[in-house]
Design an enzyme around this catalytic site. Structure first.
Site, PDB file in Angstrom:
ATOM      1  N   THR A 137       0.835  -1.199   0.000  1.00  0.00           N
ATOM      2  CA  THR A 137       0.000   0.000   0.000  1.00  0.00           C
ATOM      3  C   THR A 137       0.873   1.254   0.000  1.00  0.00           C
ATOM      4  O   THR A 137       0.717   2.149  -0.835  1.00  0.00           O
ATOM      5  CB  THR A 137      -0.961  -0.021   1.203  1.00  0.00           C
ATOM      6  OG1 THR A 137      -1.732  -1.215   1.133  1.00  0.00           O
ATOM      7  CG2 THR A 137      -1.900   1.175   1.176  1.00  0.00           C
ATOM      8  N   ARG A 154      -2.657   5.201   7.422  1.00  0.00           N
ATOM      9  CA  ARG A 154      -2.932   3.841   7.896  1.00  0.00           C
ATOM     10  C   ARG A 154      -2.752   3.847   9.408  1.00  0.00           C
ATOM     11  O   ARG A 154      -1.731   4.311   9.915  1.00  0.00           O
ATOM     12  CB  ARG A 154      -1.998   2.815   7.259  1.00  0.00           C
ATOM     13  CG  ARG A 154      -2.135   1.450   7.928  1.00  0.00           C
ATOM     14  CD  ARG A 154      -1.468   0.344   7.188  1.00  0.00           C
ATOM     15  NE  ARG A 154      -2.200   0.004   5.976  1.00  0.00           N
ATOM     16  CZ  ARG A 154      -1.920  -1.064   5.228  1.00  0.00           C
ATOM     17  NH1 ARG A 154      -0.942  -1.879   5.576  1.00  0.00           N
ATOM     18  NH2 ARG A 154      -2.620  -1.313   4.140  1.00  0.00           N
TER      19      ARG A 154
HETATM   20  C1  NCD Z   1      -4.089  -5.825   3.603  1.00  0.00           C
HETATM   21  C2  NCD Z   1      -4.298  -4.841   4.737  1.00  0.00           C
HETATM   22  O1  NCD Z   1      -3.360  -4.170   5.159  1.00  0.00           O
HETATM   23  O2  NCD Z   1      -5.441  -4.744   5.147  1.00  0.00           O
HETATM   24  N1  NCD Z   1      -2.911  -5.634   2.905  1.00  0.00           N
HETATM   25  C3  NCD Z   1      -2.880  -4.705   1.882  1.00  0.00           C
HETATM   26  O3  NCD Z   1      -3.141  -3.548   2.073  1.00  0.00           O
HETATM   27  N2  NCD Z   1      -2.583  -5.156   0.667  1.00  0.00           N
HETATM   28  C4  NCD Z   1      -4.353  -7.224   3.963  1.00  0.00           C
HETATM   29  C5  NCD Z   1      -3.659  -7.842   5.125  1.00  0.00           C
HETATM   30  O4  NCD Z   1      -2.851  -7.228   5.806  1.00  0.00           O
HETATM   31  O5  NCD Z   1      -3.940  -9.016   5.358  1.00  0.00           O
END
Ligand code: NCD
Length: 310
Positions: free
Chosen positions: A58, A107
């Site tokens: 991400t 995040r």
């Molecule tokens: C996911 C997340 O961070 O929610 N990963 C991502 O963004 N590709 C999935 C996960 O961590 O399992």
């Protein structure tokens, strides 16, 4: 439509037309994401990435998207690396960050953190995952992957397999699949069902949803098998995690009897849910899915920061 200056906190913040527009722009941006065409539409723009939880795809795909379009990023990539460590609140941290860059990608381990940030920030906030809440930009790239494979986003049978309780990617995706009119099949270990509020939203949209516990039956009927990791870090209690760890795994034997056009997706990281042998089958779509993060985030960033795409 204009996404310029808008927050993207849940997939509900985007109308179906806005999603279609973003995906169409992302398709046109694939050569830019591959590096064979270039644009500087985001020249002079600065994106602030505030990541208070682990991330590979991400964060790096947002950074890549920004830089491919001539923009720049400033990044906090670790909770311990900012003044939140000294006790600064999320409120003050976001207020501060919004004085610097042109938009914030956040995040955070707490559900609701991105909504709070959007209320405080003077600049647009994009949610890159808020605890067990939502992950709307992942949904955009998931949809891009499905659309590329099938030429449509409607009328498909999509199996959501794994930790549907804590997995934020499926919370956002389930709603989008319902908006586009798909059949949704839910498969999860005991105790990890889709949260009631997500299920209610999907039901209200009139989607055909059912739970399934027979893997072979689900796989035989599926167009998309969307696998997720058990979100170990969200469990309050190790013993509870131990009860469900390793309880499902997709390998070539699982996929026997699948439709030839079945695609297997995963937001990644995988931690044993998909055997590496699946990678070399035509069903594996998860690395393409990871690539499509770049053109999709290029499209979204262009639209939010400038209202245009190259
Ligand atoms: C996911 C997340 O961070 O929610 N990963 C991502 O963004 N590709 C999935 C996960 O961590 O399992």
């Amino acid at each position: 439509m204009s996404l310029k200056g808008r927050d993207v906190i849940t997939i509900r913040d985007l109308s179906r037309d806005e999603i279609d527009e973003t995906l169409a722009a992302a398709r046109r941006l694939i050569p830019y994401a591959e590096g064979s065409k270039s644009s500087r539409i985001l020249d002079g723009k600065i994106l602030t990435l505030a990541f208070f939880e682990a991330s590979t795809r991400t964060r790096l795909s947002f950074e890549t998207a920004m830089q491919r379009l001539g923009g720049r990023c400033v990044t906090i990539a670790e909770a311990g690396a900012s003044s939140m460590r000294k006790g600064e609140s999320l409120h003050d941290t976001i207020k501060m960050l919004s004085q610097y860059g042109d938009a914030i990608v956040l995040r955070h381990p707490n559900e609701g953190a991105a909504r709070l940030a959007a209320m405080v920030s003077d600049r647009p906030v994009i949610n890159a995952g808020d605890g067990a809440g939502q992950h709307p930009t992942q949904t955009l790239l998931d949809l891009a992957t499905i659309q590329e494979a099938f030429g449509t986003l409607s009328g498909l049978n999509v199996v959501l397999l794994g930790d549907l309780r804590y997995g934020r990617t499926v919370h956002s995706l389930a709603r989008a699949l319902a908006v586009y009119g798909n059949e949704i099949v839910l498969m999860s270990p005991p105790g990890l069902h889709l949260p009631d509020e997500v299920r209610e939203q999907v039901d209200q949209l009139g989607a055909k949803v059912r739970e399934e516990d027979q893997m072979h039956k689900a796989v035989r009927e599926a167009d998309v098998l969307y696998v997720t990791r058990i979100q170990k870090e969200r469990f309050a209690d190790e013993a509870e995690y131990a009860q469900v760890a390793g309880s499902y795994r997709v390998d070539n034997a699982t996929l026997m009897g699948a439709k030839p056009r079945l695609i297997v997706m995963h937001p990644l990281p995988r931690t044993g849910e998909i055997a590496p042998e699946v990678d070399s089958t035509p069903h594996a779509a998860y690395f393409r899915q990871a690539f499509l993060a770049v053109p999709v985030r290029m499209a979204l960033l262009s639209l939010v920061l400038t209202g245009k795409v190259p």
